[in-house]
Write a protein that holds these residues in place. Sequence first.
Motif, short mmCIF file in Angstrom:
data_model
loop_
_atom_site.label_atom_id
_atom_site.label_comp_id
_atom_site.label_asym_id
_atom_site.label_seq_id
_atom_site.Cartn_x
_atom_site.Cartn_y
_atom_site.Cartn_z
N LEU A 189 -0.26 12.62 5.00
CA LEU A 189 0.30 11.59 4.11
C LEU A 189 -0.70 10.45 3.93
O LEU A 189 -0.82 9.89 2.84
CB LEU A 189 1.61 11.07 4.67
CG LEU A 189 2.68 12.14 4.96
CD1 LEU A 189 3.96 11.50 5.47
CD2 LEU A 189 2.95 12.99 3.73
N GLN A 190 -1.43 10.12 4.99
CA GLN A 190 -2.47 9.11 4.87
C GLN A 190 -3.55 9.55 3.89
O GLN A 190 -4.06 8.74 3.11
CB GLN A 190 -3.11 8.83 6.24
CG GLN A 190 -2.29 7.93 7.13
CD GLN A 190 -3.02 7.64 8.43
OE1 GLN A 190 -2.98 8.45 9.35
NE2 GLN A 190 -3.68 6.51 8.50
N GLU A 191 -3.90 10.82 3.93
CA GLU A 191 -4.92 11.32 3.01
C GLU A 191 -4.46 11.20 1.56
O GLU A 191 -5.25 10.81 0.69
CB GLU A 191 -5.23 12.79 3.35
CG GLU A 191 -5.94 12.98 4.67
CD GLU A 191 -6.22 14.45 4.96
OE1 GLU A 191 -6.01 15.29 4.05
OE2 GLU A 191 -6.64 14.75 6.09
N VAL A 192 -3.20 11.52 1.31
CA VAL A 192 -2.65 11.40 -0.04
C VAL A 192 -2.71 9.94 -0.50
O VAL A 192 -3.12 9.64 -1.63
CB VAL A 192 -1.21 11.93 -0.09
CG1 VAL A 192 -0.56 11.62 -1.44
CG2 VAL A 192 -1.19 13.43 0.15
N CYS A 193 -2.30 9.04 0.38
CA CYS A 193 -2.29 7.61 0.03
C CYS A 193 -3.70 7.09 -0.20
O CYS A 193 -3.95 6.34 -1.15
CB CYS A 193 -1.60 6.80 1.12
SG CYS A 193 0.19 7.05 1.21
N ALA A 194 -4.62 7.47 0.66
CA ALA A 194 -6.00 6.99 0.53
C ALA A 194 -6.62 7.44 -0.79
O ALA A 194 -7.36 6.68 -1.44
CB ALA A 194 -6.84 7.48 1.70
N ALA A 195 -6.31 8.65 -1.20
CA ALA A 195 -6.86 9.17 -2.45
C ALA A 195 -6.36 8.40 -3.66
O ALA A 195 -7.03 8.35 -4.70
CB ALA A 195 -6.52 10.66 -2.60
N ARG A 196 -5.20 7.77 -3.53
CA ARG A 196 -4.60 7.01 -4.63
C ARG A 196 -4.74 5.50 -4.44
O ARG A 196 -4.17 4.72 -5.22
CB ARG A 196 -3.11 7.37 -4.75
CG ARG A 196 -2.85 8.79 -5.21
CD ARG A 196 -2.97 8.89 -6.70
NE ARG A 196 -2.81 10.27 -7.19
CZ ARG A 196 -2.91 10.61 -8.45
NH1 ARG A 196 -3.17 9.70 -9.36
NH2 ARG A 196 -2.76 11.87 -8.81
N ASP A 197 -5.45 5.06 -3.41
CA ASP A 197 -5.59 3.64 -3.10
C ASP A 197 -4.23 2.98 -2.90
O ASP A 197 -3.96 1.88 -3.39
CB ASP A 197 -6.38 2.92 -4.19
CG ASP A 197 -6.85 1.54 -3.75
OD1 ASP A 197 -7.01 1.33 -2.54
OD2 ASP A 197 -7.03 0.67 -4.62
N VAL A 198 -3.37 3.69 -2.18
CA VAL A 198 -2.03 3.19 -1.86
C VAL A 198 -1.98 2.83 -0.38
O VAL A 198 -2.42 3.61 0.48
CB VAL A 198 -0.96 4.27 -2.18
CG1 VAL A 198 0.40 3.90 -1.61
CG2 VAL A 198 -0.85 4.48 -3.68
N ALA A 199 -1.49 1.65 -0.07
CA ALA A 199 -1.44 1.19 1.32
C ALA A 199 -0.50 2.07 2.14
O ALA A 199 0.63 2.35 1.72
CB ALA A 199 -0.99 -0.26 1.38
N PHE A 200 -0.95 2.50 3.30
CA PHE A 200 -0.15 3.31 4.23
C PHE A 200 0.34 2.41 5.35
O PHE A 200 -0.43 1.95 6.18
CB PHE A 200 -0.98 4.46 4.79
CG PHE A 200 -0.21 5.43 5.66
CD1 PHE A 200 0.45 6.50 5.10
CD2 PHE A 200 -0.15 5.25 7.03
CE1 PHE A 200 1.17 7.39 5.89
CE2 PHE A 200 0.56 6.13 7.84
CZ PHE A 200 1.23 7.20 7.27
N ILE A 201 1.65 2.14 5.35
CA ILE A 201 2.26 1.20 6.28
C ILE A 201 3.16 1.95 7.26
O ILE A 201 3.99 2.77 6.84
CB ILE A 201 3.11 0.15 5.53
CG1 ILE A 201 2.30 -0.51 4.41
CG2 ILE A 201 3.66 -0.89 6.50
CD1 ILE A 201 1.14 -1.33 4.85
N VAL A 202 3.03 1.69 8.53
CA VAL A 202 3.88 2.31 9.54
C VAL A 202 5.08 1.41 9.83
O VAL A 202 4.93 0.20 9.99
CB VAL A 202 3.09 2.57 10.84
CG1 VAL A 202 4.03 2.95 11.99
CG2 VAL A 202 2.07 3.68 10.62
#
Length: 220
Positions: A68-81
């Motif tokens: 899921l982090q990889e998907v977010c990083a590819a879209r420049d979307v912040a990954f928040i826990v």
Amino acid sequence: MSTNSAAGDTDAAMTDCQLYLISPLDVSGGFPDRLERALAAGSGCVTAFQFRLKDVDQHDAARLAGPLQEVCAARDVAFIVNDSMALAKRVGADGVHLGQGDGDVREARELLGREAQIGVTCHASRHLAMEAGEAGADYVAFGAFFDSTTKASAHRPEPEILEWWSGLFEIPCVAIGGITPENCAPLVKAGADFLAVSSAVWSGDEVRAVNAFAEQIAAA
């Protein structure tokens, strides 16, 4: 997490309201593909994703977080826990979202660093929001504005709290709780910088839902 980029300067000029997706509790199987489709929809209106699991040990949570982090990083979307500073540190998340019982903003800042995006649940309380801002939070979250199937809440703020906050403070505010494309317009008009949504997206066709949110945000 700012109002104009996934991990930008919170003092930047305010822009249109954006979507903050919260994961369902089950992110196994084909969920990474669903997330990819959701992030690609709505002309890029999703700028943050919160990884929210319950009763899962940290090792398994970290394993599930990776794709899921990889998907977010590819879209420049912040990954928040959600909730766990320790898990956010372990997986190298962009930030952490803290409930009122999940620890202190200053503690999270010391552990995760200056660039981490730290958000705080403030329910319907102006006092808690101001305290969070003074402690260095990057955003504050108010809710639940509507009945939610994702998380029960006895707190029911009125949209006016968003108007009050956005009129006084530069720190972005997030509206959460039972938000759908059909009921989101008053929250956008009141000044919500982000709409935090979960079941409204994941309970059906995620692309259709994100597109519907984008249309309503633009119309508001």
